[in-house]
Enzyme design. Structure first.
Site, PDB file in Angstrom:
ATOM      1  N   ASP A   1     -30.048 -29.544  10.555  1.00 12.66           N
ATOM      2  CA  ASP A   1     -29.434 -28.254  10.862  1.00 12.66           C
ATOM      3  C   ASP A   1     -28.313 -28.506  11.869  1.00 12.66           C
ATOM      4  OD1 ASP A   1     -28.667 -25.786  11.833  1.00 12.66           O
ATOM      5  OD2 ASP A   1     -30.701 -24.973  11.963  1.00 12.66           O
TER       6      ASP A   1
ATOM      7  N   LYS B   1     -21.150 -21.400  11.671  1.00 15.22           N
ATOM      8  CA  LYS B   1     -20.505 -21.144  12.955  1.00 15.22           C
ATOM      9  C   LYS B   1     -19.040 -21.583  12.996  1.00 15.22           C
ATOM     10  CE  LYS B   1     -24.647 -20.949  15.891  1.00 15.22           C
ATOM     11  NZ  LYS B   1     -24.623 -19.504  16.154  1.00 15.22           N
TER      12      LYS B   1
ATOM     13  N   PHE C   1     -34.504 -23.550  17.014  1.00 17.94           N
ATOM     14  CA  PHE C   1     -33.928 -22.268  16.605  1.00 17.94           C
ATOM     15  C   PHE C   1     -33.166 -22.503  15.309  1.00 17.94           C
ATOM     16  CE2 PHE C   1     -30.792 -19.005  16.083  1.00 17.94           C
ATOM     17  CZ  PHE C   1     -31.451 -17.852  16.470  1.00 17.94           C
TER      18      PHE C   1
END
Length: 442
Positions: free
Chosen positions: A217, A246, A132
């Site tokens: 990532d 985030k 993802f």
């Protein structure tokens, strides 16, 4: 208002599973509903609230920026706060040299795709199955989930999946020498899948062999989540790009950061008339930069990376000890405070019939029989680790305490024990969920 003007289906989901409690306040690792009941947040906004909600140091930093009347987003100027945050980030990743700021994780992935193609002159991007990387078009092209991709294809050309943990397949994909970058989550968020000890070092070696850039990532795994500042530190590798977002925001102001090597950066911004060849209007805004600086300060001063390692190890051990006692529990895995609790098909006939009924109605539905009672009966908010999966993901703030871990352990033990009682209250919930799934498909 949400039913009328926003996502009506989300409201229906919340009402169906009993999550429509109307949260009114957030403080640290806790949420409070309209009745004042306290909940332990193991979702943390999909990993955003690593330092907890409404941290006083972060609030003060943002207030100070607002009170300072700074010349924000002049565009034809450079931001002092952006320079400070870039320097602070690179202190944690000393083998990289340059930072590009964006507004989100997905936007950071989009920048990485462009940087890789421009720096290498190659169109291909290789990603892993079960990955993802975001939901904007380029990021979605690297996200291996038909539930998210369906209805939006065709996506970006030149993007190729390889199985996670499969070095042979990766070498086959890279050997064409048409691949600009290999992008990977060091620990996959969808499923909390860990690499073998050989995979990431081996992948980096293959990237070096074939002239491919290695992109880590770390949007969910970075900023201390796994008990290291970056998850790649567990395997001792040095990527060409690291993507962060985030937790760096502190939960208040969105931010994304791409960290990379100078020779890559210089291929994109290679002369004065290309000084703004890629950018983001709000990318270096003062509030986001101040939030990032304050977040790094809190993580350092409160030793939250070390806290994540310690609490995570304790929690994984406590949950792992339950596995032999419950046939529906399969495995507990993770690093730091990124933990997956996986369930699987039972062996006993008594439970197998109920499990099969749920799976036939909707794959992965069993986990709702755990997450819903955790929420309703034990005031713990958590999530399934991905569509159609049997893994519940724990992604709490890094500030959780020993008492919080005891709360989690007791709640999981009671709910999982209840899931082994047929008939029982939890399987009555299962029947309700099956009926809803059947009506949806009818």
């Amino acid at each position: 208002m949400h039913m009328r003007h926003l996502n009506e289906q989300l409201v229906r989901v919340l009402k169906t599973i009993g999550y429509d409690v109307g949260f009114q306040k957030g403080q640290g690792q806790y949420l409070y509903d309209r009745q004042g009941a306290r909940y332990l947040d193991l979702l943390s906004g999909f990993g955003v609230f690593a330092i907890g909600r409404n941290h006083p140091a972060l609030r003060e930093a943002l207030k100070s920026v607002l009170d300072a009347d700074l010349p924000n987003l002049v565009q034809l100027d450079v931001s002092t706060l952006a320079g400070v945050l870039a320097e602070r980030l690179l202190e944690h990743v000393p083998y990289l040299d340059k930072v590009f700021f964006a507004n989100s994780g997905a936007e950071t992935v989009e920048a990485a795709i462009k940087f890789a193609r421009a720096a290498t002159g190659r169109p291909g991007i290789v990603y892993c199955t079960h990955s993802f990387h975001g939901l904007s078009y380029g990021a979605l092209s690297l996200t291996d989930d038909t539930n998210f991709r369906s209805g939006f294809e065709p996506l970006l050309p030149g993007c190729t999946p390889v199985p996670f943990n499969d070095l042979e397949a990766l070498e086959k994909a890279l050997s064409s020498r048409q691949v600009g970058a290999f992008i990977v989550e060091p620990i996959q968020g969808k499923g909390v899948n860990l690499p073998t000890d050989e995979f990431l070092p081996g992948a980096l070696a293959l990237c070096r062999k074939y002239g491919t850039l290695f992109i880590a990532d770390e949007i969910q795994t970075g900023i201390g989540r796994t008990g290291k500042f970056l998850a790649v530190e567990h395997w001792g590798i040095e990527p060409d790009m690291v993507l962060l977002a985030k937790a760096l925001s502190g939960g208040h102001v969105p931010i994304g950061a791409l960290l990379t090597r100078k020779h890559i950066f210089d291929k994109i911004f290679n002369q004065m008339d290309r000084a703004v060849v890629h950018g983001s209007t709000f990318g270096k805004n003062d509030l986001a930069m101040a939030a990032g600086i304050a977040t790094l300060d809190v993580i350092k001063h409160e030793k939250l990376v070390e806290q994540a390692a310690k609490r995570g190890a304790e929690l994984r051990l406590a949950l792992t000890r339950m596995v032999p006692g419950y046939e529906l529990m399969k495995e507990v895995r993770g690093k730091g405070l990124m933990i997956g609790v996986e369930f699987g098909p039972p062996k006993s006939l008594r439970l197998k019939a109920s499990w099969n009924l749920l799976e036939t109605a909707n794959k992965g539905l069993f986990c709702q029989l755990i997450t819903v009672p955790l929420f309703k009966d034990h005031k713990i908010l958590t999530q399934v680790a991905g569509h159609g999966l049997h893994t519940i993901k724990l992604l709490p703030p890094l500030t959780i305490t020993e008492d919080d871990c005891a709360w989690i352990e007791k709640a999981f033990d009671e709910v999982i024990a209840g899931s082994h009682k047929v008939p029982g209250a939890i399987w009555s919930l299962g029947k309700t969920l099956v009926d809803n799934a059947v009506r949806k498909s009818a």
